[in-house]
Design an enzyme around this catalytic site. Structure first.
Site, short mmCIF file in Angstrom:
data_model
loop_
_atom_site.label_atom_id
_atom_site.label_comp_id
_atom_site.label_asym_id
_atom_site.label_seq_id
_atom_site.Cartn_x
_atom_site.Cartn_y
_atom_site.Cartn_z
N ASP A 1 5.70 65.38 140.07
CA ASP A 1 5.13 65.38 141.43
C ASP A 1 5.94 64.46 142.37
O ASP A 1 6.94 63.85 141.97
CB ASP A 1 3.66 64.92 141.32
CG ASP A 1 2.76 65.67 142.27
OD1 ASP A 1 3.24 66.08 143.34
OD2 ASP A 1 1.56 65.83 141.94
N ASP B 1 -0.55 72.19 148.35
CA ASP B 1 -1.45 72.66 147.30
C ASP B 1 -2.25 73.90 147.70
O ASP B 1 -2.77 73.99 148.81
CB ASP B 1 -2.44 71.56 146.93
CG ASP B 1 -1.76 70.44 146.16
OD1 ASP B 1 -0.52 70.46 146.04
OD2 ASP B 1 -2.48 69.56 145.67
N GLY C 1 7.82 71.85 148.59
CA GLY C 1 8.67 72.63 149.49
C GLY C 1 9.17 71.87 150.71
O GLY C 1 9.81 72.45 151.59
N GLU D 1 7.52 69.30 144.59
CA GLU D 1 7.86 68.52 145.79
C GLU D 1 7.27 69.17 147.04
O GLU D 1 7.55 68.73 148.15
CB GLU D 1 9.40 68.37 145.82
CG GLU D 1 10.02 67.68 146.99
CD GLU D 1 10.32 68.65 148.12
OE1 GLU D 1 10.85 68.19 149.14
OE2 GLU D 1 10.03 69.86 148.01
C1 GLA Z 1 -0.42 66.98 143.88
C2 GLA Z 1 0.08 68.30 143.27
C3 GLA Z 1 -1.07 69.01 142.60
C4 GLA Z 1 -1.67 68.12 141.51
C5 GLA Z 1 -2.09 66.79 142.11
C6 GLA Z 1 -2.51 65.78 141.04
O1 GLA Z 1 -1.33 67.22 144.92
O2 GLA Z 1 0.66 69.10 144.26
O3 GLA Z 1 -0.66 70.24 142.04
O4 GLA Z 1 -0.71 67.92 140.51
O5 GLA Z 1 -1.05 66.19 142.87
O6 GLA Z 1 -2.82 64.56 141.55
#
Ligand code: GLA
Length: 405
Positions: free
Chosen positions: A152, A207, A187, A185
């Site tokens: 992440d 997300d 995008g 990341e």
């Molecule tokens: C970010 C990622 C998610 C998930 C959360 C976990 O938001 O984009 O897919 O992994 O962190 O904290």
């Protein structure tokens, strides 16, 4: 002196050979988009050894494994601290037998095991990240039997994304175990332009959320908003390097039956990694049928690895086309409108020019198969008469009529 020189040259050649081999192994790890399950979309931080084992069991017993899903990935919140030597420590209450035992269990079920970390000093849930510990963490993962790492971008402290992801990629390439590297990341720095060879898949968006359309105040996106961001990215995907429009929300409350079908169909059209994000235990029949639809999965996993492109954009009605092996095609009519889409579709007027290929439906005949109702519904020599429900799709697999296959 001469002898020493020869020794150095031989050592150099050997090092080149070894690094070449390991790079090749890395390159070969995700020839088709990875498929599996990830804990985040449904369970967030509520992860434990019991839950993960249950999911591995359910993946086997539900037929998901047979359909091609193989990775069980624990997302954020499995880690709590580092010991005095810097080794990452799993939550001893939630994972009382440690991660290695859990990985062994998952492997014993014929599945592969994935884990999560972050290029920042802390993860998105403020657990210890891997910044400064990349090589040590990679070695730990290898010793546990990790097969997949999602990495992440929270708390990245202004690092250069390419450099940060390359450091972890380098660490994985020498850790002694093949590990798929999933770049998360979001995008922001267009990873599709730099991440080939560094990772096997890269997130292209913020997300996903279990809504059909819309943006949440913290940035979460609905299914069609994510689809819109993929339209220009088809040329960046291919065997070993995939655009990742995020994990699936199929089976999580919030989407209708037709929206779940649209979500899964479009992810397959986009050659997206198929990481289920729902509770695999006691799945409703319709959810299981969607996630295990072999014809749809075959389109996602087609060995050519060509991501679909948007062939026609008529506002709230779209047609997407994906080139498949053996001159076959997948065509997906996407109805984004609030009404049924009724059409007498004349294939003869349709010509596709894309990626140095020309398809003239008026001259080249195709027979097609509806991958959802599993019926052979006709050929492109006739008019296609269809009705697509609101937010639904019509997804067809087309095969040249005179092909022997
Ligand atoms: C970010 C990622 C998610 C998930 C959360 C976990 O938001 O984009 O897919 O992994 O962190 O904290």
């Amino acid at each position: 002196m001469k002898f020493l020189n020869v020794l150095f040259i031989l050592a150099g050649l050997f090092a080149q050979l070894v690094s070449g081999l390991s790079a090749q192994t890395f390159e070969d790890l995700a020839k088709t988009p990875p498929m599996g399950w990830n804990s985040w979309n449904k369970f967030g931080c509520d992860v434990s050894e019991t839950l993960i084992k249950d999911m591995a069991d359910a993946m086997v017993e539900s037929g998901m494994k047979e359909a091609g899903y193989e990775y069980i990935v624990i997302d954020d919140c499995w880690q709590v601290d580092r010991d005095s030597l810097g080794n990452i420590l799993a939550d001893p209450v939630r994972f009382p037998n440690g991660i290695k035992k859990l990985a062994d269990y998952i492997h014993s079920r014929g599945l592969k095991f994935g884990i999560y970390s972050c290029a920042g000093s802390k993860t998105c849930q403020n657990r210890p990240g891997s910044r400064g510990y990349q090589f040590q963490d990679a070695r730990t993962y290898a010793s546990w039997g990790v097969d997949y790492l999602k990495y992440d971008w929270c708390n990245n402290e202004g690092q250069d994304p390419k450099a940060a992801y390359k450091t972890m990629s380098d660490a994985l390439k020498v850790c002694g175990r093949p590990i798929v590297f999933s770049i998360c990341e979001w995008g922001q720095s267009k990873p599709w332009e730099w991440a080939k060879g560094i990772g096997h898949l890269w997130r292209t968006t913020p997300d996903i959320r279990n809504i059909y359309k819309g943006k949440l105040n913290w940035g979460g996106l609905g299914i069609v908003d994510i689809i819109d961001k993929q339209a220009d990215l088809f040329s960046y995907a291919g065997p070993g390097h995939w655009n990742d429009p995020d994990m699936l929300e199929v089976g999580n409350a919030g989407l209708t039956y037709d929206e779940n079908i649209t979500h899964f169909s479009m992810w397959a059209m986009l050659s997206a990694p198929l990481m289920a994000g729902n509770d695999l235990r006691n799945m409703p029949k319709d959810v299981k049928e969607i996630l295990t639809n072999k014809e749809v999965i075959a389109i996602d996993q087609d060995k050519l690895g060509k991501q679909a492109f948007k062939f026609l954009d008529m506002g709230d009605k779209e047609i997407w086309v994906k080139f498949l092996e053996n001159e076959e095609l997948a065509v997906c009519f996407l109805n984004r409108s609030e009404f049924t889409w009724k059409e007498d579709y004349n294939w003869a007027r349709l010509n596709i020019y894309h990626d140095r290929k020309a398809i003239r439906f008026g001259r080249q005949g195709y027979e097609f198969y509806n991958v959802w109702n599993k019926k052979h519904t006709g050929t492109t020599n006739n008019i296609l008469d269809f009705q697509i429900p609101t937010h639904g799709v019509l997804m067809l697999r087309l095969k040249p009529i005179n092909s022997n296959r």
